[in-house]
Design a protein around this motif. Structure first.
Motif, PDB file in Angstrom:
ATOM      1  N   GLN A 165      21.643  21.244 -45.056  1.00  0.00           N
ATOM      2  CA  GLN A 165      21.469  20.022 -45.974  1.00  0.00           C
ATOM      3  C   GLN A 165      21.556  18.864 -45.031  1.00  0.00           C
ATOM      4  O   GLN A 165      22.508  18.833 -44.364  1.00  0.00           O
ATOM      5  CB  GLN A 165      22.415  19.935 -47.182  1.00  0.00           C
ATOM      6  CG  GLN A 165      21.761  20.632 -48.436  1.00  0.00           C
ATOM      7  CD  GLN A 165      22.725  20.204 -49.470  1.00  0.00           C
ATOM      8  OE1 GLN A 165      24.109  20.329 -49.329  1.00  0.00           O
ATOM      9  NE2 GLN A 165      22.007  19.955 -50.636  1.00  0.00           N
ATOM     10  N   ILE A 205      22.847  14.851 -45.128  1.00  0.00           N
ATOM     11  CA  ILE A 205      23.686  14.163 -46.141  1.00  0.00           C
ATOM     12  C   ILE A 205      23.746  12.800 -45.569  1.00  0.00           C
ATOM     13  O   ILE A 205      23.973  12.562 -44.610  1.00  0.00           O
ATOM     14  CB  ILE A 205      25.193  14.745 -46.110  1.00  0.00           C
ATOM     15  CG1 ILE A 205      25.206  16.080 -46.833  1.00  0.00           C
ATOM     16  CG2 ILE A 205      26.011  13.865 -46.910  1.00  0.00           C
ATOM     17  CD1 ILE A 205      26.410  16.700 -46.865  1.00  0.00           C
ATOM     18  N   ALA A 231      23.321  14.250 -50.922  1.00  0.00           N
ATOM     19  CA  ALA A 231      22.383  15.097 -50.280  1.00  0.00           C
ATOM     20  C   ALA A 231      20.820  14.552 -50.169  1.00  0.00           C
ATOM     21  O   ALA A 231      20.460  14.087 -51.387  1.00  0.00           O
ATOM     22  CB  ALA A 231      22.411  16.633 -50.860  1.00  0.00           C
TER      23      ALA A 231
END
Length: 527
Positions: free
Chosen positions: A434, A436, A397
């Motif tokens: 998030q 990634i 992340a």
């Protein structure tokens, strides 16, 4: 047309593949040296005042003494125009390496004679093998204490599944390395350890020539003659068709660092290696020798000149001839554009291209117009076959440390994704969302941090995730809807396609069993 054919036939475009420390950058430098492209071959590692290797241009490469991006190098030699695609050889290489191989018509596989076939060589060989391109092997470091040549060749067959035909053969090794015997030209090149560049060449009638008795110590000469007899009786016969299909590899022995055997390899390679080959498109096969200009983007590199914040799209010309200022069709965008001031390269050094032919690699200034795999054509609107795409194996992340730098961070992440440094995913059905990052090799995380900081002034935080597999998911809509609601670790890629991330194969196989009407693809192109 004859001039066009002559120009295209003179092109040789190949990649060099190897494991780290096998001597790939050194071999590349020596090839450039023979082509007159550089005055002295650079040393890859050493003191601060040691000349830097020409093919390593990025700051992190200069710091670490390794190649982390694929350089494009071109020069002329004996009537041939040579394009070398110098792929990274470090342990953690990226998809950039794989994609670069799609722009090559053949490959040179470099093997350390002491270590034999190593992991990264095996991975890259498989990519070349999938395409069925000819592979020429240079077995390096023969002036050191190494393994027996037959042992290395046997390992090549067992590990890589390819038979070999030695074009030359070493006489001794290490401290007792006397030189190489050229089986085709029937000549011996004698190694001088005090001055390796001083190569004495003797024409002989064959391994039994009495002249060899005057040049080589009896015990080593006896072994050499036994080996040559064994090769003639039990070795694979020379077969050009098998070589061109990638089923038989011509083998050369030498020492790149001593610059011994490199010219012998180069001259044989240029004689046997294929000229530019065509490429499959959605409207049939495109042959190199034709009036129609076409090419495809296989690499995008941002900030090759940090002062100008430029972005270069590397295009392999597939057919026809490029002329300065020509207009082409951009197939994906369905628009016409002018190719202004394309460049050719010697690593970061460039020159404006006035004309180029099928097989050549040219760099196009990219204001954000190009993607990897884009097709450009002088007329018509067709697409070349999709670029190969590999599933990432490591994930993290990513977030910016300073919220005030968010804009430059987003710009950097977007550009480096388009460049192919890594793949970018957005978490699905998870709040907060998030971003990634997925990479093939872990060193790419380090390169990402370095480039975002130095080129986009953004410090980032990376949280490594316990994930190892990405699969693009398609299939029955009802089952897909259930999968979206219940499956953990889902994301979407930059084209908003659904991707499932798994910790291991066991988890992935459980999902396949649970959702039999879904298909789990290894890349984003399938389905």
């Amino acid at each position: 047309m004859s001039t066009l054919q002559e120009e295209i036939t003179s092109r040789k475009t190949f990649a060099i593949i190897s494991h780290p420390d096998a001597g790939k950058t050194t071999l590349t430098e020596k090839l450039l040296y023979f082509g007159g492209a550089i005055r002295e071959a650079g040393s890859v590692k050493g003191k601060k005042n040691t000349k830097q290797a020409t093919s390593d241009w990025m700051e992190i490469e200069r710091q670490r003494g390794i190649s982390v991006t694929s350089s494009v190098l071109e020069f002329d030699y004996n009537g041939h125009h040579i394009n070398i695609l110098d792929t990274p050889g470090h342990e953690d290489f990226s998809e950039d390496t794989y994609r670069t191989l799609t722009a090559a018509d053949s490959a040179t596989m470099l093997i350390d004679a002491a270590k034999g076939v190593e992991a990264q060589t095996e991975k890259l060989f498989k990519v070349c093998s999938m395409r069925g391109i000819p592979i020429f092997t240079f077995i390096n470091k023969m002036d050191r204490e190494v393994r027996e040549p037959f042992e290395v060749m046997e390992e090549m067959e067992n590990v890589l599944g390819i038979r070999s035909y030695p074009m030359n053969w070493p006489i001794g090794m290490g401290q007792n390395f006397f030189g190489i015997y050229d089986r085709h030209a029937r000549k011996v090149e004698l190694f001088n350890p005090d001055n390796p560049s001083d190569v004495e060449v003797k024409q002989i009638s064959g391994p039994e020539d009495p002249l060899l008795d005057e040049l080589v110590e009896p015990s080593f000469l006896s072994q050499f003659r036994e080996e040559m007899e064994l090769l003639d009786v039990a070795g694979d016969p020379y077969d050009e068709d098998k070589i061109f299909r990638g089923e038989l590899t011509p083998v050369f022995f030498g020492s790149a660092v001593s610059n011994f055997g490199v010219q012998n390899f180069l001259e044989h390679f240029l004689y046997f290696a294929p000229s530019p080959v065509g490429r499959e498109s959605d409207q049939g096969f495109v042959e190199p020798v034709q009036d129609l200009f076409s090419g495809f983007i296989f690499k995008i590199q941002a900030n090759m000149n940090p002062k100008h914040r430029d972005r270069i799209a590397f295009m392999r010309i597939t057919s026809g001839k490029y002329t300065q200022g020509m207009t082409v069709n951009h197939s994906r965008l369905n628009k016409t554009m002018r190719l202004a001031q394309p460049t050719q390269f010697l690593a970061q050094d460039r020159s404006i291209v006035e004309e180029a032919y099928a097989g050549d690699i040219i760099g196009l200034f990219d204001p954000g117009t190009f993607r990897i795999g884009d097709t450009l054509a002088g007329k018509g609107n067709f697409q070349f076959a999709e670029m190969p795409h590999f599933s990432p194996e490591q994930f993290a992340a990513v977030s910016v440390k300073d919220a005030m730098k968010h804009k430059s961070f987003e710009k950097g992440i977007q550009q480096l994704t388009e460049e192919g440094l890594m793949q970018l995913f957005q978490t699905y059905n998870r709040y907060p969302e998030q971003q990634i990052i997925g990479v093939v090799g872990g060193l790419q995380f380090e390169v990402l941090e370095h480039r975002l900081k130095n080129e986009y002034n953004s410090d980032i935080h990376l949280e490594h995730l316990p994930l190892t597999i990405a699969r693009w998911v398609t299939g029955d809509e009802k089952e897909l809807d259930t999968f979206r609601k219940k499956q953990r670790n889902l994301a979407v890629d930059r084209d908003n396609k659904l991707v499932a991330l798994f910790e291991n194969e066991f988890q992935m196989n459980m999902a396949k069993d649970k959702y039999p009407n879904l298909v789990f693809h290894e890349n984003s192109f399938t389905g």
